[in-house]
Design a protein around this motif. Sequence first.
Motif, PDB file in Angstrom:
ATOM      1  N   GLN A  45      37.030 -46.439   2.228  1.00 23.48           N
ATOM      2  CA  GLN A  45      36.116 -45.304   2.277  1.00 23.48           C
ATOM      3  C   GLN A  45      35.020 -45.518   3.325  1.00 23.48           C
ATOM      4  N   ALA A  46      34.479 -46.745   3.373  1.00 25.22           N
ATOM      5  CA  ALA A  46      33.423 -47.046   4.345  1.00 25.22           C
ATOM      6  C   ALA A  46      33.952 -46.974   5.773  1.00 25.22           C
ATOM      7  N   LEU A  47      35.161 -47.460   6.003  1.00 25.83           N
ATOM      8  CA  LEU A  47      35.738 -47.435   7.339  1.00 25.83           C
ATOM      9  C   LEU A  47      36.062 -46.006   7.772  1.00 25.83           C
ATOM     10  N   GLU A  80      53.938 -54.544   6.056  1.00 22.89           N
ATOM     11  CA  GLU A  80      53.766 -54.442   7.502  1.00 22.89           C
ATOM     12  C   GLU A  80      52.317 -54.151   7.922  1.00 22.89           C
ATOM     13  N   PRO A  81      51.396 -55.016   7.539  1.00 17.96           N
ATOM     14  CA  PRO A  81      50.004 -54.815   7.951  1.00 17.96           C
ATOM     15  C   PRO A  81      49.801 -55.124   9.429  1.00 17.96           C
ATOM     16  N   ASP A  82      48.795 -54.496  10.010  1.00 19.73           N
ATOM     17  CA  ASP A  82      48.386 -54.799  11.378  1.00 19.73           C
ATOM     18  C   ASP A  82      47.314 -55.877  11.405  1.00 19.73           C
ATOM     19  N   ALA A  83      46.572 -55.960  10.313  1.00 14.40           N
ATOM     20  CA  ALA A  83      45.484 -56.932  10.196  1.00 14.40           C
ATOM     21  C   ALA A  83      45.365 -57.346   8.739  1.00 14.40           C
ATOM     22  N   ALA A  84      44.716 -58.490   8.522  1.00 13.96           N
ATOM     23  CA  ALA A  84      44.585 -58.989   7.154  1.00 13.96           C
ATOM     24  C   ALA A  84      43.247 -59.686   6.965  1.00 13.96           C
ATOM     25  N   ILE A  85      42.653 -59.429   5.820  1.00 13.63           N
ATOM     26  CA  ILE A  85      41.510 -60.203   5.351  1.00 13.63           C
ATOM     27  C   ILE A  85      42.050 -61.187   4.320  1.00 13.63           C
ATOM     28  N   VAL A  86      41.896 -62.464   4.578  1.00 14.02           N
ATOM     29  CA  VAL A  86      42.361 -63.485   3.643  1.00 14.02           C
ATOM     30  C   VAL A  86      41.166 -63.908   2.802  1.00 14.02           C
ATOM     31  N   ALA A  87      41.146 -63.441   1.559  1.00 11.85           N
ATOM     32  CA  ALA A  87      40.017 -63.681   0.660  1.00 11.85           C
ATOM     33  C   ALA A  87      40.484 -64.492  -0.539  1.00 11.85           C
ATOM     34  N   LEU A  88      40.992 -65.676  -0.259  1.00 12.83           N
ATOM     35  CA  LEU A  88      41.487 -66.577  -1.299  1.00 12.83           C
ATOM     36  C   LEU A  88      40.680 -67.872  -1.281  1.00 12.83           C
ATOM     37  N   GLY A  89      40.624 -68.535  -2.419  1.00 14.26           N
ATOM     38  CA  GLY A  89      39.935 -69.816  -2.504  1.00 14.26           C
ATOM     39  C   GLY A  89      38.952 -69.903  -3.648  1.00 14.26           C
ATOM     40  N   ALA A  90      38.529 -68.759  -4.175  1.00 15.31           N
ATOM     41  CA  ALA A  90      37.562 -68.782  -5.272  1.00 15.31           C
ATOM     42  C   ALA A  90      38.116 -69.547  -6.473  1.00 15.31           C
ATOM     43  N   ASN A  91      39.383 -69.294  -6.808  1.00 12.46           N
ATOM     44  CA  ASN A  91      39.967 -69.968  -7.969  1.00 12.46           C
ATOM     45  C   ASN A  91      40.292 -71.429  -7.685  1.00 12.46           C
ATOM     46  N   VAL A 185      31.006 -54.821   0.552  1.00 10.18           N
ATOM     47  CA  VAL A 185      31.557 -53.989   1.618  1.00 10.18           C
ATOM     48  C   VAL A 185      30.533 -53.811   2.729  1.00 10.18           C
ATOM     49  N   GLU A 186      29.314 -53.524   2.349  1.00 14.42           N
ATOM     50  CA  GLU A 186      28.267 -53.291   3.354  1.00 14.42           C
ATOM     51  C   GLU A 186      28.041 -54.516   4.228  1.00 14.42           C
ATOM     52  N   THR A 187      28.027 -55.690   3.623  1.00 12.02           N
ATOM     53  CA  THR A 187      27.716 -56.899   4.378  1.00 12.02           C
ATOM     54  C   THR A 187      28.881 -57.371   5.236  1.00 12.02           C
ATOM     55  N   ILE A 188      30.111 -57.170   4.781  1.00 10.55           N
ATOM     56  CA  ILE A 188      31.264 -57.643   5.558  1.00 10.55           C
ATOM     57  C   ILE A 188      31.709 -56.626   6.599  1.00 10.55           C
ATOM     58  N   LEU A 189      31.241 -55.400   6.508  1.00 10.80           N
ATOM     59  CA  LEU A 189      31.738 -54.313   7.348  1.00 10.80           C
ATOM     60  C   LEU A 189      31.680 -54.600   8.853  1.00 10.80           C
ATOM     61  N   PRO A 190      30.588 -55.129   9.400  1.00 14.22           N
ATOM     62  CA  PRO A 190      30.583 -55.409  10.846  1.00 14.22           C
ATOM     63  C   PRO A 190      31.694 -56.359  11.273  1.00 14.22           C
ATOM     64  N   LYS A 191      31.986 -57.355  10.450  1.00 12.70           N
ATOM     65  CA  LYS A 191      33.045 -58.299  10.787  1.00 12.70           C
ATOM     66  C   LYS A 191      34.420 -57.635  10.678  1.00 12.70           C
TER      67      LYS A 191
END
Length: 207
Positions: A45-47, A80-91, A185-191
């Motif tokens: 939604q933000a994008l 078939e993604p063009d890009a990926a956010i890898v958000a693993l490691g918390a567990n 979302v707001e803080t990561i959006l620029p990246k």
Amino acid sequence: MTLAFVTVLSAPAAAEDMRLMVLGDSLTAGYNLPQDKAFPVQLEQALRARDYPVTVLNAGISGDTTAGGRARLDWVLAEEPDAAIVALGANDGLRGLDPEQTRENLTAIVRRLKSQEIQVLIAGMLAPPNLGREYGEAFNAVFPEVAERTAVLLYPFFLKGVAADPTLNQADGLHPTADGVAVMVETILPKVEELLHKVDPCGCSWD
């Protein structure tokens, strides 16, 4: 935690839409939140509010580790993604898993994505303070080291601005509320915007 794969019910993607996958755990799956408040939905939604023609795919499974994410790459790559956010490691951190295993798994995930010409952003994590300074230093170093060695983008801490804030977390103190997700979302959006421009350097698909 309950094991649940969440599929985002987005509007039908236009042919030119970029496909951004969020590979993660309960923090991306939207644990205990309405589906429309999960991180991938709020991010899309933000994008789109910024005129990016992007469909965000929720590849989050509650309780998943870097090993779990690595094991299911064939499945998620079928999207078939063009890009990926890898958000693993918390567990990995919550369970006190060996940081070297986390490093190995995360490196394998990123290299596999890059081999498919998928642009990558690593969303890093920090170890729980109760595991001690030595463990924390070893674990926290994993994410920037992997990003540097694999030459991908890094967002240092996925829960920046949300972690340890009781007003932005659910009663368990671990999972963000809908408002907490909005802060994420707001803080990561620029990246994320930087990531999308690596997919389409000229911005041709949204100009």
